[in-house]
Enzyme design. Structure first.
Site, PDB file in Angstrom:
ATOM      1  CD  GLU A  99      -2.663  -1.303   2.511  1.00 41.76           C
ATOM      2  OE1 GLU A  99      -3.852  -1.658   2.483  1.00 41.76           O
ATOM      3  OE2 GLU A  99      -2.059  -1.069   3.577  1.00 41.76           O
TER       4      GLU A  99
ATOM      5  CG  MET B 258      -8.406  -5.415   8.859  1.00 40.73           C
ATOM      6  SD  MET B 258      -7.469  -6.889   8.349  1.00 40.73           S
ATOM      7  CE  MET B 258      -7.129  -7.651   9.938  1.00 40.73           C
ATOM      8  CD  GLU B 259      -4.837  -1.707   8.993  1.00 38.66           C
ATOM      9  OE1 GLU B 259      -4.531  -2.900   8.972  1.00 38.66           O
ATOM     10  OE2 GLU B 259      -5.470  -1.142   8.073  1.00 38.66           O
TER      11      GLU B 259
ATOM     12  CG  ASP C  34     -11.781  -6.872  -0.523  1.00 40.35           C
ATOM     13  OD1 ASP C  34     -12.701  -7.019   0.297  1.00 40.35           O
ATOM     14  OD2 ASP C  34     -10.686  -6.339  -0.216  1.00 40.35           O
TER      15      ASP C  34
ATOM     16  N   GLY D  32     -12.137  -2.961   1.914  1.00 34.63           N
ATOM     17  CA  GLY D  32     -13.203  -3.814   1.424  1.00 34.63           C
ATOM     18  C   GLY D  32     -14.526  -3.068   1.416  1.00 34.63           C
TER      19      GLY D  32
END
Length: 227
Positions: free
Chosen positions: A12, A170-171, A194, A75
């Protein structure tokens, strides 16, 4: 203005490292903080909320940025959003915290705010910047969980608990929570890698570089405006 760009993974952050020559100034655990110049830092946090929180703490103590941009892949909970489109959040919230039995809101860490909103004027600014740059972008609620969104039962439960959810990472909420301790504004600008569901892991593997580059283009447009 001193700006820090944070991404969880080397994939990333790769487009930024290709664009900017940077020197490592701090490294511990999964955290790598690199200095481009006095006004710009690149940060690799590692994946997940604990890595993100540790990174944010070290960053705010060591670098003391004026503005934080979280970026990378994400996502999408919205089927109408295309892979590679950019999503930016109106508020940061957790989707794996449940203390509702003690009358807290779903996603609210006890004794902490229910969420971490982004100032409306900042959201409007991002919208204008991306529109003028011709970047396909959407804003909505981004929720943070330590789980990758591939389990359909979990996804359905999150949709019910957070009806406004647009995407999941997730962060970011962990970063926002720590940034709030230091009164440092933060935005989340990510590329869709996704759509949540059974096929999400395979799609992510195929599109991580594409989505990361799309996020890079959006962040670059933001940087040009901030300069």
């Amino acid at each position: 203005m001193k700006i820090a760009i944070i991404a969880a993974m080397k994939e990333e952050l790769a487009p930024f490292r290709q664009q900017f020559a940077a020197t490592v100034v701090w490294q511990k655990g999964k955290t790598v903080i690199e200095k481009v110049n006095d006004q710009l830092y690149l940060v690799e946090s590692g994946i997940g909320k604990v890595n993100a929180a540790a990174t944010a703490t070290w960053l705010c103590e060591q670098v003391q940025p004026d503005f934080i941009i979280n970026t990378g892949t994400i996502g999408s909970f919205r089927s109408e959003f295309a892979l590679g489109d950019v999503v930016y959040t109106d508020r940061f919230v957790y989707s794996d915290v449940d203390a509702t039995g003690f009358d807290y809101a779903f996603g609210q860490v006890p004794q902490m705010p229910a969420d971490y909103p982004v100032a409306p004027e900042l959201i409007a600014k991002l919208s204008t910047i991306f529109a003028e740059a011709g970047i396909p972008a959407h804003h909505g609620t981004i929720a943070t969980s330590d789980s990758f969104m591939s389990d359909t039962k979990s996804i359905a439960a999150i949709r019910k608990a957070i009806p406004t959810i647009a995407a999941s990472d997730m962060e970011s909420c962990a970063l926002a929570q720590v940034a709030s301790f230091y009164d440092i504004p933060i935005v989340n600008v990510r590329g869709i890698s996704d759509h949540v569901g059974d096929s999400a892991p395979d799609t992510f593997d195929e599109t991580v570089d594409f989505a990361s580059n799309q996020a890079f283009q959006a962040v670059n447009a933001l940087l040009e405006n901030l300069r």
